[in-house]
Design an enzyme around this catalytic site. Structure first.
Site, PDB file in Angstrom:
ATOM      1  N   TYR A 125       0.835  -1.204   0.000  1.00  0.00           N
ATOM      2  CA  TYR A 125       0.000   0.000   0.000  1.00  0.00           C
ATOM      3  C   TYR A 125       0.869   1.253   0.000  1.00  0.00           C
ATOM      4  O   TYR A 125       0.701   2.134  -0.851  1.00  0.00           O
ATOM      5  CB  TYR A 125      -0.901  -0.034   1.232  1.00  0.00           C
ATOM      6  N   THR A 136       0.019   7.388  18.219  1.00  0.00           N
ATOM      7  CA  THR A 136      -0.981   8.429  17.960  1.00  0.00           C
ATOM      8  C   THR A 136      -1.448   8.413  16.507  1.00  0.00           C
ATOM      9  O   THR A 136      -0.729   7.964  15.611  1.00  0.00           O
ATOM     10  CB  THR A 136      -0.416   9.846  18.239  1.00  0.00           C
TER      11      THR A 136
END
Ligand code: UDP
Length: 312
Positions: free
Chosen positions: A145, A210
């Site tokens: 990807y 995060t």
């Protein structure tokens, strides 16, 4: 009225984009192979006189189409889905980009590429501006990807330089909202579906990594503003919400909003999982006059309401 092709139009983002383009009175051709896209996402659009659906893989020829604009969104974007058949993911990224670029060049159409924050890999620069070249493993599980999308960007800019093709490249950061599949596998949908089922939320690693989450309506507005820029603007431009959260913070918010008391199930961190990600959106603000408006808590409420209507 323009004749607009949306590849991946039955997918999560594509289906919202098709709806907004129809609302602006355009003619929309939605092309999707239905691998991760779903007919239920476009059910409300099927009877619209300006809407048509073609079930086809973007790696197949597009010679029979005539269009004014192309949004190339076709590709599974969730790690478990794009890793299921990595060779096909690479083909979708690269051969799909080649096909839409050839179509755009033949028709004199503008073509917008849905690129991704994954081109920055596990970034060493934080937040990530468009000028950062990234830190990507070329041979890992995510590479089909990440590198596929990087190669697609290369192809877009080579077509622009060699054939003057009118291109736009947006780098999309983590996005969430209605029309994500319950088995999508990305973190927001996983947490919500698990919480609604009374199951513990699965955090991979210790939950300190995060991400910055953008509500889908904000993203679609940014994509359409990018397409509307004049020919001198090609991007790449980051589109995302700079609000940054750890996965633990996200789990706490989902627990609070769903009333889930099932807790957290810690699982191993997948390989090459980026430790932090947050877009620098200065360019989008300056060039497009765009910034996200939906705070995470508001977007989560809408997304939870959507999943409450879905069979799990
Ligand atoms: N993640 C998690 N639990 C899940 C799914 C994902 O903790 O059930 C983590 C994942 O390891 C990553 C982050 O959440 O660190 C975002 O994952 P996602 O698949 O949504 O998107 P990514 O940004 O990794 O492409």
């Amino acid at each position: 009225m323009k004749r607009i092709l949306v590849t991946g139009g039955a997918g999560f983002v594509g289906s919202h984009l098709c709806r907004e383009l129809l609302a602006q009175s355009h003619q929309v051709i939605c092309l999707d192979n239905l691998h991760s896209g779903r007919l239920s996402n476009i059910a409300a659009l099927r009877d619209h006189p300006q809407f048509s659906f073609i079930e086809r893989d973007v790696i197949q020829a597009l010679d029979d189409l005539e269009v004014d604009e192309i949004y190339n969104l076709a590709c599974p974007a969730s790690p478990p889905h794009y890793q299921k058949d990595p060779i096909h993911t690479w083909k979708t990224c690269v051969l799909g980009a080649l096909n839409v670029l050839e179509l755009a060049t033949r028709c004199g159409a503008k073509v917008l590429q849905a690129s991704t924050s994954e081109v920055y890999g596990d970034p060493h620069v934080h937040p990530q501006p468009e000028s950062y070249w990234g830190h990507v493993n070329p041979i890992g599980l995510r590479s089909c990807y990440d590198e596929g999308k990087r190669a697609a960007e290369t192809l877009f800019f080579d077509f622009h330089r060699q054939h003057r093709t009118a291109i736009k490249v947006v780098r999309i950061f983590n996005t969430y909202g209605p029309h994500m599949a319950p088995d999508d596998g990305r973190v927001v949908s996983n947490f919500i579906v698990q919480a609604l089922k009374g199951q513990p939320m699965t955090i991979y690693g210790d939950g300190s990594q995060t991400r910055s989450f953008c509500y889908v309506d904000d993203l679609v507005a940014g994509i359409m503003k990018t397409m509307a820029t004049d020919a001198s603007f090609t991007g790449p431009v980051n589109l995302g919400n700079p609000g940054e959260f750890t996965m633990l913070e996200l789990a706490q918010q989902v627990a609070a909003l769903t009333g889930s008391t099932a807790g957290i199930d810690f699982r191993p961190l997948p390989s090459d999982d980026p430790k932090q990600r947050k877009p620098d959106i200065a360019q989008a603000a300056q060039t497009l006059g765009w910034q996200p408006t939906v705070p995470l808590a508001t977007g989560l409420v809408k997304t939870i309401a959507y999943f409450q209507t879905q069979p799990h």
